[in-house]
Design a protein around this motif. Sequence first.
Motif, PDB file in Angstrom:
ATOM      1  N   GLU A  52       0.857  -1.198   0.000  1.00 36.14           N
ATOM      2  CA  GLU A  52       0.000   0.000   0.000  1.00 36.14           C
ATOM      3  C   GLU A  52       0.883   1.234   0.000  1.00 36.14           C
ATOM      4  OE1 GLU A  52      -2.460   2.427   3.403  1.00 36.14           O
ATOM      5  OE2 GLU A  52      -2.640   0.237   3.417  1.00 36.14           O
ATOM      6  N   TYR A  53       0.547   2.193  -0.855  1.00 31.92           N
ATOM      7  CA  TYR A  53       1.237   3.492  -0.797  1.00 31.92           C
ATOM      8  C   TYR A  53       0.292   4.603  -1.236  1.00 31.92           C
ATOM      9  CZ  TYR A  53       2.418   2.165  -5.696  1.00 31.92           C
ATOM     10  OH  TYR A  53       2.387   1.736  -7.009  1.00 31.92           O
ATOM     11  N   PHE A  54       0.599   5.804  -0.737  1.00 36.00           N
ATOM     12  CA  PHE A  54      -0.208   6.993  -1.027  1.00 36.00           C
ATOM     13  C   PHE A  54       0.509   7.797  -2.101  1.00 36.00           C
ATOM     14  CE2 PHE A  54      -0.924   5.721   3.333  1.00 36.00           C
ATOM     15  CZ  PHE A  54      -2.308   5.761   3.461  1.00 36.00           C
ATOM     16  N   CYS A  55      -0.066   7.823  -3.307  1.00 33.92           N
ATOM     17  CA  CYS A  55       0.674   8.461  -4.400  1.00 33.92           C
ATOM     18  C   CYS A  55       0.528   9.981  -4.403  1.00 33.92           C
ATOM     19  CB  CYS A  55       0.264   7.880  -5.750  1.00 33.92           C
ATOM     20  SG  CYS A  55      -1.429   8.171  -6.211  1.00 33.92           S
ATOM     21  N   GLU A  56      -0.270  10.550  -3.486  1.00 41.30           N
ATOM     22  CA  GLU A  56      -0.326  12.015  -3.393  1.00 41.30           C
ATOM     23  C   GLU A  56       0.920  12.574  -2.714  1.00 41.30           C
ATOM     24  OE1 GLU A  56      -4.664  13.527  -2.569  1.00 41.30           O
ATOM     25  OE2 GLU A  56      -4.437  11.547  -1.674  1.00 41.30           O
ATOM     26  N   GLY A  57       1.647  11.709  -1.998  1.00 46.40           N
ATOM     27  CA  GLY A  57       2.883  12.150  -1.366  1.00 46.40           C
ATOM     28  C   GLY A  57       2.695  12.756   0.015  1.00 46.40           C
ATOM     29  N   GLY A  58       1.483  13.062   0.398  1.00 49.71           N
ATOM     30  CA  GLY A  58       1.205  13.631   1.717  1.00 49.71           C
ATOM     31  C   GLY A  58      -0.295  13.784   1.892  1.00 49.71           C
TER      32      GLY A  58
ATOM     33  N   THR B 107      -6.664  20.434   1.862  1.00 52.02           N
ATOM     34  CA  THR B 107      -7.870  21.127   1.404  1.00 52.02           C
ATOM     35  C   THR B 107      -9.066  20.192   1.229  1.00 52.02           C
ATOM     36  OG1 THR B 107      -7.322  20.807  -0.941  1.00 52.02           O
ATOM     37  CG2 THR B 107      -6.449  22.786   0.144  1.00 52.02           C
ATOM     38  N   GLY B 108      -8.846  18.881   1.306  1.00 54.49           N
ATOM     39  CA  GLY B 108      -9.933  17.933   1.067  1.00 54.49           C
ATOM     40  C   GLY B 108     -10.017  17.478  -0.366  1.00 54.49           C
ATOM     41  N   ARG B 109      -9.322  18.146  -1.282  1.00 53.27           N
ATOM     42  CA  ARG B 109      -9.254  17.719  -2.677  1.00 53.27           C
ATOM     43  C   ARG B 109      -8.132  16.708  -2.860  1.00 53.27           C
ATOM     44  NH1 ARG B 109     -10.093  21.730  -7.151  1.00 53.27           N
ATOM     45  NH2 ARG B 109     -11.840  23.070  -6.545  1.00 53.27           N
ATOM     46  N   LEU B 110      -8.210  15.932  -3.924  1.00 52.44           N
ATOM     47  CA  LEU B 110      -7.071  15.088  -4.266  1.00 52.44           C
ATOM     48  C   LEU B 110      -5.915  15.969  -4.709  1.00 52.44           C
ATOM     49  CD1 LEU B 110      -8.516  12.071  -6.308  1.00 52.44           C
ATOM     50  CD2 LEU B 110      -8.015  12.218  -3.878  1.00 52.44           C
ATOM     51  N   LEU B 111      -4.704  15.618  -4.283  1.00 52.95           N
ATOM     52  CA  LEU B 111      -3.511  16.351  -4.680  1.00 52.95           C
ATOM     53  C   LEU B 111      -2.964  15.777  -5.988  1.00 52.95           C
ATOM     54  CD1 LEU B 111      -1.697  16.404  -1.215  1.00 52.95           C
ATOM     55  CD2 LEU B 111      -3.101  18.211  -2.211  1.00 52.95           C
ATOM     56  N   PRO B 112      -2.231  16.584  -6.761  1.00 55.41           N
ATOM     57  CA  PRO B 112      -1.569  16.023  -7.946  1.00 55.41           C
ATOM     58  C   PRO B 112      -0.663  14.868  -7.526  1.00 55.41           C
ATOM     59  CG  PRO B 112      -1.451  18.423  -7.955  1.00 55.41           C
ATOM     60  CD  PRO B 112      -1.986  18.029  -6.612  1.00 55.41           C
ATOM     61  N   PRO B 113      -0.691  13.758  -8.254  1.00 53.84           N
ATOM     62  CA  PRO B 113       0.036  12.567  -7.806  1.00 53.84           C
ATOM     63  C   PRO B 113       1.553  12.703  -7.948  1.00 53.84           C
ATOM     64  CG  PRO B 113      -0.893  12.200  -9.975  1.00 53.84           C
ATOM     65  CD  PRO B 113      -1.415  13.533  -9.513  1.00 53.84           C
TER      66      PRO B 113
END
Length: 795
Positions: A376-382, A386-392
């Motif tokens: 498992e990993y989080f590709c947003e990096g953090g 803001t509650g929006r998806l971050l650029p991956p």
Amino acid sequence: MWQRPINGLQRLLVQSQPIPERPITELDLDLSRPIVYVLPQDAFSDRLALHQCCLKLGLPSPFEPLQLGEHTINRWVSLEPAQSLFGRRKGSSFQKPFEHLLSLHKADPQLDVQVVPVSLLWGRDPGKEESVSATILADDKPTWLRKSLIIAVVGRDNFIRFSRAVSMRYMAEQRGSDTDLANKLARVARVHFGRQRTVATGPKLPERNGLLRSLLREPVIQQAIADEAKAKNITEEKARQNARKILDEIAADYSEKLFRIGDRVLTWLWNKLYNGINVRGAEQVRQLAQDGHEIVYVPCHRSHMDYLLLSYVIYKQGLVAPHIAAGVNLNFWPAGPIFRRGGAFFIRRSFKGNKLYSTIFREYLDQLFKRGYSVEYFCEGGRSRTGRLLPPKTGMIAMTVNSVMRGLERPVTLVPVYLGYDHVMEVNSYHNELKGKKKEKESAWQVFSAIRKLSNYGQGYVNFGEPITLQQFLNQQQPDWRAQVAAGDTKHSWVTPAVNQLANQLMCHINDAAAASAMTLTASILLATEHHAMERSALERQLDIYLDLLRAVPYTSRATVPEGDGKAVLQHVLDLNKFERQQGGMSEIISLIEGTAVTMTYYRNNSQHLLVLPALIASLLLRQGKQSREQLKQQIHSLFPLLQAELFIGMNHSELDNYLDGMINELLHLQLLLEDANGIDCHQQQHAALLNLANQVQETIQRYAIVLSRLQNEPEIERGTLERESQQLAEHMSKLHGISAPEFFDKSLFNTLTNKFKDLGLLGEDADRAQVEAMTQLVLSLVAAPVYNSIIAVR
């Protein structure tokens, strides 16, 4: 007589967890048709545990005889006979009953028995590669004495896995003798049960120090050690010690015992925190795992709770909990050692330029894939502030693709996961950070402080999105990639664009599985009002409108909508004490608690993409007036690439067309819009409801207007200057017009916008100025007058 005391004792020792939780609905079992259970082994304790579980689920008991016409048969069949204490009994418990069932089906064309495979997992210990101690508990064919020991030790960790039913009518109509068909079914069932156990426990665990030693012997790492020694002018032994420290910092120390303890602790924790955890789409993931896929979970990142929640849900769904890539900032006492034994392997924020570290990390990740451990990993990096998806961030995705290209034959499937909460514990600190406050370093005190503040946080949501199998994805991107790898090519120009596309596709699939919750919908409605307040009855009606739109025209088949009507949904959030209630002279007023508007934008943003297109329909008709359906759709198509880029909307051109037609039709059905031969118009009596819907996209359109107006005014402007000046104007306007959303002037959003403008040919020396002009006029026609005047004033 002996069965009664055993029954009483087992009730005290055994606690069974059904997988899935609602097998009747999730596996489409038909209670009007006969059901027969197939068990791996003839064991009274297994049947008794199944009996207790079936009573709770509303399924027929295995002890209840099955009457088929004049014939009475057992409702259970076992693949293997019971084990005796000093050897195995002869004969088969499977063949004759199934031959009998097949003959009954051939005699009665109307008969169709559902055969339901059921496996019981007493504990989930996979065992160690070099250990014998776990054999007693891991044995899948124990004697009655060993089974008694297993029940005594792990009886409260019993998982009963129901599988989809097999139609005996279908089997009876196959060619071949009853004996051949029964034997074939037995072979298939044995493989099925074996895979189910592997899916639940995972492969045997390596001894950690042995794994580290074997990794240090890998040629690639040995070469990196030699390069490190040469580059830093140190001895190879010193470089090897550095490599060992890096490995020790990274590597997990997975412990099944911790998960057994954690299961109880986290069950207590979720009961303290949430009214319920809503899980959607797990059955497909279980099937992929059983089909032999290497599973890589790629969730969005909202909170530190994500690590715990997703591992807990995966474990409860009968799947082995994954190894998790966690930020090295979480490697503090006491959390670090606990996370490490919970499968966490730690990764530095950046290791650019550190060849030894990057080589070791890649090899460790590659080793996890080769050994068959889910990851498992989080590709947003953090975590999203803001509650929006971050650029991956594409680093982990690129390493996963690289592992596949290095010859990993087993299918590697990325599973996007949407995580949502009615309350995110860190949300206040997020907004402080967005205002410029320095992020607090994670510490033990933060952990204890969070535990001390435990309270009812409503619901949690875990929706598994559409999986992406990497081998299939690479075949689509580069059909001859295997041949290129076999030829020894080391540099592939197509890989980086493919990884970027894969990352974007993953983010779209996460948003495709979004949960529109009571919290996100209520926050969206109140934030779209001038004073962040509404009469209760009006708020309930607006919730009914949004619920109707989302149910009648689903964003995707994987997106979820809360049950109940607007009244029930509103009551759910009011019970969380997140909103203020005041009794006015005529009716009850519901409003945001003073000072919480910024906090509420976080929850609105979780599912903003679900309402943005119907909001744009409402906005165009309110601001521009009556127009044809085609004109309406054409204008939305012109703005859609911008929405698609910042909100990770995965629709293609034809899907967008179908969605817009469906949404317009539903708005007509709800009588919010009217249509005649001259076009579509707003229903004047529904102006307030349409305005609230239109306001869901207002801040987004205002941001577009800022950038496009600046670009139209100075076509030759450099991209960096455009971003900086647009962000400054947005920040100024947020103060001037009281725009509470912190993402309104978020630098990353302006970066995304200017990137998209460049891709569309609207930015740069060869920019299409006519298209810039047309798009600028369109967005300016949609913004409110005060904001329009502010933008025009600085053009």
